[in-house]
Design a protein around this motif. Structure first.
Motif, short mmCIF file in Angstrom:
data_model
loop_
_atom_site.label_atom_id
_atom_site.label_comp_id
_atom_site.label_asym_id
_atom_site.label_seq_id
_atom_site.Cartn_x
_atom_site.Cartn_y
_atom_site.Cartn_z
N PRO A 30 -5.56 11.00 -3.13
CA PRO A 30 -4.86 10.32 -4.22
C PRO A 30 -4.32 11.30 -5.25
N GLU A 31 -3.08 11.04 -5.67
CA GLU A 31 -2.42 11.82 -6.73
C GLU A 31 -2.26 13.30 -6.39
N ARG A 77 -12.76 12.16 -7.63
CA ARG A 77 -11.96 11.25 -6.82
C ARG A 77 -11.61 11.87 -5.47
N VAL A 227 1.74 5.75 1.92
CA VAL A 227 2.05 6.07 0.53
C VAL A 227 3.27 5.26 0.09
#
Length: 392
Positions: A30-31, A77, A227
């Protein structure tokens, strides 16, 4: 944590499956984004994946910056996400979906991206990547196009495809969509560069178009499967469109359109920019008409684009354009070798330009510029047509 979630280092040379698996797994965090991913991959994909699995704060700091306020949050995360991922399963899922994973060390890596000032760390491709080895022209423009713009974009796509040129676009609504419809209608092989995973068509109305581009040409993304589109994905995508093309053609563009980001990226890469002239009363042509004043070469039709690419052959306009202003057979064949002439020739190396643009590029006064241009035209080094000058 299973042993299969840990990806060992791969050998030097063409990336092996272990390296590709770790690369795709890192890209799926993520990110992460292309810039963060590039910094992680610089450590070695397998090594970076091991460090993320172990919650290594220093490794995350190399991707985010040591003083990032979110360092601890992202470390947690990424570690949590990595512990439920098997890199080999992620790689197999992409391959089962017909997706090819490319890195700069892959044999099929697009050659025009080698040496790019801001290259992607990884590309996900669906279709035939070899279409990018053809001559390539990007056709881009506003999503809010007019019937005039739609017709011009579709005709450009069709005629460029008939000439064997691969048309690159972002598959957005409007001009991009029409250009690729023109390519497909002519039996051409398009290239689409998108801002989401290859299984997440955006806009959703273009699902069928995505499928056709992927089956008859190539579809490219920096993002792994699953995504979705994000606002920041599209400026990043635009740099790839500019990098893959030899010329960027803007059909319609509002004054503050996102298309101008693609133009800026093209100029950074010394790619010529062309613009289709539009009605001065149309807001959709405000941006393109401004480009014609500032930096762009007019694109009246596909032949103008082909001439710029050197593909016009013996067709009349290219012959006329290259012969206007040439000297007689007995005139000198070499241009004057003074500083002003060299400066002008350097300015014209990126493409045709009007005197106003040349004055800005060279810093010459109008009188000095006019005198120098006259000498270069007489020498046969420069041609003039319609108030624009180009190298012969």
């Amino acid at each position: 944590m299973s042993d299969t979630s840990r990806a060992p280092k791969s050998a030097e040379g063409v990336p092996g499956d272990d390296e590709l698996a770790a690369t795709v797994a890192l890209a799926s965090l993520p990110e992460v984004g292309p810039k963060r991913l590039a910094l992680l991959l610089a450590l070695g994909p397998g090594r970076a994946w091991e460090a993320i699995l172990d919650g290594d704060r220093d490794t995350v700091a190399k991707a985010l910056g040591r003083h990032s306020r979110r360092l601890d949050d992202i470390t947690r995360r990424w570690c949590a996400a990595a512990r439920i991922v098997d890199p080999r399963e992620v790689l197999d899922r992409h391959r089962s979906a017909g997706v090819t994973i490319l890195t700069p060390r892959s044999l099929a890596w697009p050659k025009r991206l080698s040496g790019d000032p801001d290259p992607p760390p990884v590309l996900f491709a669906k279709g035939d990547v070899s279409v990018l080895e053809n001559r390539c022209a990007a056709v881009v423009g506003t999503r809010r196009c007019t019937p005039y713009g739609r017709g011009v974009a579709r005709r450009l796509g069709s005629e460029l495809a008939e000439a064997g040129v691969t048309v690159v676009s972002g598959l957005a609504r409007g001009i991009d969509t029409e250009a690729h419809r023109g390519v497909l209608g002519a039996g051409g092989r398009p290239a689409g560069v998108v801002g989401s995973g290859l299984d997440v068509p955006y806009p959703s109305a273009n699902r069928d178009l995505w499928s056709r581009v992927g089956s008859e040409g190539v579809l490219l993304s920096e993002h792994p499967l699953g995504v979705g589109p994000r606002q920041w994905h599209f400026p990043a995508r635009n740099r790839l469109i500019a990098g893959l093309a030899e010329v960027v053609v803007v059909v319609e563009s509002h004054r503050h359109s996102g298309t101008h980001h693609t133009v800026d990226e093209a100029l950074v890469r010394d790619r010529p920019v062309m613009a289709v002239p539009g009605p001065v009363t149309s807001p959709a042509s405000d941006g393109t008409n401004a480009l014609l004043v500032e930096c762009a070469v007019p694109a009246r039709d596909a032949l103008d684009v082909l001439c710029l690419l050197g593909l016009g052959g013996g067709r009349s306009r290219c012959v006329e354009s290259s012969s206007v202003g040439r000297s007689s057979p007995g005139a000198p064949k070499c241009p004057p070798d003074d500083a002003s002439s060299r400066s002008l020739l350097d300015a014209l190396a990126s493409g045709p330009a009007p005197p106003e643009r040349l004055a800005v590029l060279t810093g010459m006064s109008p009188s000095a510029l006019a005198s120098c241009l006259e000498r270069l035209v007489q020498s046969g080094a420069v041609a003039e047509e319609g108030g624009w000058y180009s190298l012969c």
